[in-house]
Design a protein around this motif. Structure first.
Motif, PDB file in Angstrom:
ATOM      1  N   GLU A   1     117.254  57.501  37.191  1.00 39.90           N
ATOM      2  CA  GLU A   1     116.336  57.234  35.622  1.00 39.90           C
ATOM      3  C   GLU A   1     116.428  56.087  35.034  1.00 39.90           C
ATOM      4  O   GLU A   1     115.524  55.781  34.445  1.00 39.90           O
ATOM      5  N   GLY A   2     117.667  55.610  35.128  1.00 39.24           N
ATOM      6  CA  GLY A   2     117.775  54.436  34.067  1.00 39.24           C
ATOM      7  C   GLY A   2     117.069  53.297  34.775  1.00 39.24           C
ATOM      8  O   GLY A   2     116.700  52.182  33.864  1.00 39.24           O
ATOM      9  N   SER A   3     116.725  53.177  36.007  1.00 40.81           N
ATOM     10  CA  SER A   3     116.175  52.111  36.771  1.00 40.81           C
ATOM     11  C   SER A   3     114.754  52.451  36.820  1.00 40.81           C
ATOM     12  O   SER A   3     113.972  51.509  37.493  1.00 40.81           O
ATOM     13  N   GLY A   4     114.435  53.453  36.630  1.00 40.54           N
ATOM     14  CA  GLY A   4     112.785  53.889  37.075  1.00 40.54           C
ATOM     15  C   GLY A   4     112.537  53.952  38.406  1.00 40.54           C
ATOM     16  O   GLY A   4     111.398  53.542  38.797  1.00 40.54           O
ATOM     17  N   VAL A   5     113.645  54.461  39.245  1.00 39.16           N
ATOM     18  CA  VAL A   5     113.070  54.486  40.769  1.00 39.16           C
ATOM     19  C   VAL A   5     113.606  56.002  41.033  1.00 39.16           C
ATOM     20  O   VAL A   5     114.073  56.772  40.374  1.00 39.16           O
ATOM     21  N   GLY A   6     113.456  56.105  42.597  1.00 43.47           N
ATOM     22  CA  GLY A   6     114.003  57.341  43.098  1.00 43.47           C
ATOM     23  C   GLY A   6     115.054  56.956  44.049  1.00 43.47           C
ATOM     24  O   GLY A   6     115.286  55.795  44.580  1.00 43.47           O
ATOM     25  N   ALA A   7     115.564  58.029  44.722  1.00 43.31           N
ATOM     26  CA  ALA A   7     116.645  57.693  45.772  1.00 43.31           C
ATOM     27  C   ALA A   7     116.541  58.812  46.794  1.00 43.31           C
ATOM     28  O   ALA A   7     116.282  59.773  46.654  1.00 43.31           O
TER      29      ALA A   7
ATOM     30  N   VAL B   1     134.892  43.649  49.845  1.00 47.06           N
ATOM     31  CA  VAL B   1     135.548  44.738  49.984  1.00 47.06           C
ATOM     32  C   VAL B   1     136.890  44.875  50.836  1.00 47.06           C
ATOM     33  O   VAL B   1     137.518  45.825  50.553  1.00 47.06           O
ATOM     34  N   ALA B   2     136.224  44.179  51.941  1.00 51.19           N
ATOM     35  CA  ALA B   2     137.319  44.378  53.074  1.00 51.19           C
ATOM     36  C   ALA B   2     138.762  44.352  52.481  1.00 51.19           C
ATOM     37  O   ALA B   2     139.654  45.062  52.892  1.00 51.19           O
ATOM     38  N   PRO B   3     139.190  43.347  51.681  1.00 49.75           N
ATOM     39  CA  PRO B   3     140.673  43.223  51.262  1.00 49.75           C
ATOM     40  C   PRO B   3     141.079  44.460  50.438  1.00 49.75           C
ATOM     41  O   PRO B   3     142.549  44.436  50.179  1.00 49.75           O
ATOM     42  N   LEU B   4     140.156  45.026  49.987  1.00 47.71           N
ATOM     43  CA  LEU B   4     140.755  45.992  49.041  1.00 47.71           C
ATOM     44  C   LEU B   4     141.046  47.516  49.567  1.00 47.71           C
ATOM     45  O   LEU B   4     141.716  48.114  48.995  1.00 47.71           O
ATOM     46  N   GLY B   5     140.832  47.697  50.780  1.00 50.54           N
ATOM     47  CA  GLY B   5     141.305  48.772  51.548  1.00 50.54           C
ATOM     48  C   GLY B   5     140.423  50.139  51.186  1.00 50.54           C
ATOM     49  O   GLY B   5     140.811  51.038  51.032  1.00 50.54           O
ATOM     50  N   VAL B   6     139.269  49.939  50.300  1.00 50.19           N
ATOM     51  CA  VAL B   6     138.481  51.087  49.819  1.00 50.19           C
ATOM     52  C   VAL B   6     137.520  51.302  50.836  1.00 50.19           C
ATOM     53  O   VAL B   6     136.601  50.678  51.265  1.00 50.19           O
ATOM     54  N   ARG B   7     137.520  52.797  51.259  1.00 50.73           N
ATOM     55  CA  ARG B   7     136.161  53.081  52.124  1.00 50.73           C
ATOM     56  C   ARG B   7     135.091  53.185  51.336  1.00 50.73           C
ATOM     57  O   ARG B   7     134.816  53.602  50.143  1.00 50.73           O
ATOM     58  N   LEU B   8     133.963  52.463  51.887  1.00 54.00           N
ATOM     59  CA  LEU B   8     132.637  52.629  51.334  1.00 54.00           C
ATOM     60  C   LEU B   8     131.758  53.153  52.408  1.00 54.00           C
ATOM     61  O   LEU B   8     131.772  52.840  53.609  1.00 54.00           O
ATOM     62  N   THR B   9     130.782  53.859  51.883  1.00 51.86           N
ATOM     63  CA  THR B   9     129.778  54.514  52.898  1.00 51.86           C
ATOM     64  C   THR B   9     128.484  54.246  52.343  1.00 51.86           C
ATOM     65  O   THR B   9     127.940  54.509  51.457  1.00 51.86           O
ATOM     66  N   ARG B  10     127.471  53.830  53.196  1.00 53.58           N
ATOM     67  CA  ARG B  10     126.164  53.935  52.695  1.00 53.58           C
ATOM     68  C   ARG B  10     125.415  55.013  52.858  1.00 53.58           C
ATOM     69  O   ARG B  10     125.294  55.541  54.256  1.00 53.58           O
ATOM     70  N   ILE B  11     125.023  55.826  52.044  1.00 51.82           N
ATOM     71  CA  ILE B  11     124.573  57.063  52.093  1.00 51.82           C
ATOM     72  C   ILE B  11     122.765  57.226  51.779  1.00 51.82           C
ATOM     73  O   ILE B  11     122.463  58.406  51.938  1.00 51.82           O
ATOM     74  N   GLY B  12     122.285  56.262  51.676  1.00 48.22           N
ATOM     75  CA  GLY B  12     120.804  56.222  51.530  1.00 48.22           C
ATOM     76  C   GLY B  12     120.376  54.958  50.944  1.00 48.22           C
ATOM     77  O   GLY B  12     120.972  53.873  50.855  1.00 48.22           O
ATOM     78  N   GLU B  13     118.969  55.206  50.347  1.00 40.17           N
ATOM     79  CA  GLU B  13     118.393  54.057  49.891  1.00 40.17           C
ATOM     80  C   GLU B  13     117.474  54.300  48.667  1.00 40.17           C
ATOM     81  O   GLU B  13     117.038  55.490  48.285  1.00 40.17           O
ATOM     82  N   ILE B  14     117.070  53.418  47.852  1.00 37.87           N
ATOM     83  CA  ILE B  14     116.704  53.477  46.663  1.00 37.87           C
ATOM     84  C   ILE B  14     114.852  53.617  47.059  1.00 37.87           C
ATOM     85  O   ILE B  14     114.526  52.428  47.991  1.00 37.87           O
TER      86      ILE B  14
ATOM     87  N   VAL C   1     113.835  49.018  44.256  1.00 37.14           N
ATOM     88  CA  VAL C   1     113.278  49.760  45.545  1.00 37.14           C
ATOM     89  C   VAL C   1     113.638  48.820  46.791  1.00 37.14           C
ATOM     90  O   VAL C   1     113.676  47.835  46.699  1.00 37.14           O
ATOM     91  N   GLY C   2     114.263  49.648  47.830  1.00 37.64           N
ATOM     92  CA  GLY C   2     114.911  49.070  48.971  1.00 37.64           C
ATOM     93  C   GLY C   2     116.162  48.700  48.869  1.00 37.64           C
ATOM     94  O   GLY C   2     116.903  48.573  49.858  1.00 37.64           O
ATOM     95  N   ASP C   3     116.854  48.822  47.725  1.00 34.97           N
ATOM     96  CA  ASP C   3     118.349  48.616  47.550  1.00 34.97           C
ATOM     97  C   ASP C   3     119.068  49.785  48.601  1.00 34.97           C
ATOM     98  O   ASP C   3     118.630  50.877  48.541  1.00 34.97           O
ATOM     99  N   ALA C   4     120.150  49.485  48.923  1.00 34.77           N
ATOM    100  CA  ALA C   4     121.060  50.364  49.497  1.00 34.77           C
ATOM    101  C   ALA C   4     121.847  51.240  48.723  1.00 34.77           C
ATOM    102  O   ALA C   4     122.291  50.715  47.633  1.00 34.77           O
ATOM    103  N   VAL C   5     122.175  52.493  48.922  1.00 37.10           N
ATOM    104  CA  VAL C   5     123.041  53.349  48.010  1.00 37.10           C
ATOM    105  C   VAL C   5     124.227  53.562  48.775  1.00 37.10           C
ATOM    106  O   VAL C   5     124.458  54.112  49.738  1.00 37.10           O
TER     107      VAL C   5
END
Ligand code: ADP
Ligand code: MG
Length: 328
Positions: free
Chosen positions: A227-233, A285-298, A149-153
């Motif tokens: 499900e695996g972590s026993g939390v919601g998102a 992740v900066a050097p990888l050039g992969v786009r990441l987006t924070r889309i929600g939270e646990i 709970v509280g982790d970013a997705v």
């Protein structure tokens, strides 16, 4: 071309030298030297013609994708790929088809230094099974069960593209279509040549609390994590990263969202990160050039809730649940 020629040719064209392959293709079994002190990560996926890829898909794309979907599973565990085995069921031994298949397979195998070390070849309806083997340090494997709970997705890339690519490909029935902006080509390429996020998976070691690769749709796959972590998102629909190609081909915003939330075949990574490690994530992740987006939270609770989506999509617990809803 008989089975023997076929295997020889495959062995020749897919050669990727690795010191930990003591004996590769050609004997009754491969002899491999596993890395000391690490866990061996093993994954397998099958692609069946007409089920996992449309009839008429180029052999080169099938070869690429059969390996890609497996490397994606290793990436989601934070494992570094090493070896692959290949079970090939073919309606007939056609040398042009096989050469093209091998080219697609080996392009991706070289990129990630994966050695094809064995397999099996049989006659029957076109079916390709790949098993991959990789390594991850004992305490650094990323599972589906570590989200708190509280982790970013987060999600990588732009989910929904592959589903839109599939819809376009099916609608075209093999006919060439006008594609002045290249959107169709871009989306179909995302379907046929997914780029497994191997580098990202390695960067997530010690950073992500849980991860999954998006093969069946973002909602369903995130559902495996909750499900695996026993939390919601809670997922914020407005935060979903939609590609320009996707928004250009969708009929409306709801269709775009549906592709992004429930479309399969993207092979992006969805993962959770404790807030205190988000800075580290950005650095890694900066050097990888992969786009990441924070889309929600646990959150506490169960299931995946989508905020800000049209009613038909809201509160979808995943693909299965969503399927039982009327389609708008
Ligand atoms: P056996 O009858 O002993 O199982 P095979 O003729 O099936 O032997 O295979 C001979 C060798 O070729 C083995 O090393 C096997 O791993 C390899 N091989 C067979 N088919 C494939 C394939 N599709 N891809 C990679 N290696 C293969
Ligand atoms: Mg044998």
């Amino acid at each position: 071309m008989d089975e023997f020629d076929l295997i020889q040719r495959l062995a020749r064209t897919t050669a990727v030298p690795r010191a930990d392959v003591v004996l590769g293709i050609g004997d009754d079994a491969a002899l491999l030297a596993p890395a000391r002190g690490k866990l061996l990560a093993v994954a397998m996926d099958t692609l069946v013609e007409g089920v996992h890829f449309p009839v008429g898909t180029a052999a080169d794309a099938i070869g690429w994708k059969a390996l890609a979907v497996n490397l994606s599973d290793l990436a989601a565990m934070g494992a570094e790929p090493a070896w692959a085995t290949l079970a090939l069921t073919l309606p007939r031994a056609e040398s042009a088809w096989l050469a093209s298949f091998a080219r697609g397979f080996v392009r991706l195998a070289r990129r990630h230094r994966v050695a094809l070390v064995g397999g099996d070849t049989t006659r029957g309806p076109l079916t390709v099974t790949v098993q991959v083997h990789g390594f991850v340090p004992k305490r650094e494997a990323i599972t589906r069960s570590g989200a708190r709970v509280g982790d970013a997705v987060y999600v990588s890339g732009t989910p929904g593209d592959a589903a839109a690519g599939l819809a376009l490909r099916m609608a075209a029935h093999g006919r060439r279509q006008r594609d002045p902006a290249g959107n169709r080509e871009r989306l179909v390429a995302r379907l046929e040549y997914p780029a497994p996020r191997v580098g990202l998976g390695l960067a997530l070691r010690g950073v992500a609390s849980a991860a999954v690769d998006v093969s069946d749709g973002l909602l369903q796959d995130l559902g495996h994590v909750t499900e695996g972590s026993g939390v919601g998102a809670h997922i914020d629909a407005a935060a979903l990263p939609l590609s320009r190609a996707l928004t250009a081909v969708c009929d409306d915003a709801a269709q775009c969202l549906r592709h992004a939330l429930t479309g399969g075949d993207d092979y992006e990574l969805a993962f959770t990160v404790p807030p205190r490690r988000e800075r580290l994530l950005a650095q890694r992740v900066a050097p990888l050039g992969v786009r990441l987006t924070r889309i929600g939270e646990i959150v506490a609770g169960r299931g995946v809730r989508v905020d800000g989506a049209p009613a038909v999509l809201a509160a979808a617990g995943g693909w299965r649940h969503f399927r039982s809803e009327p389609r708008g």
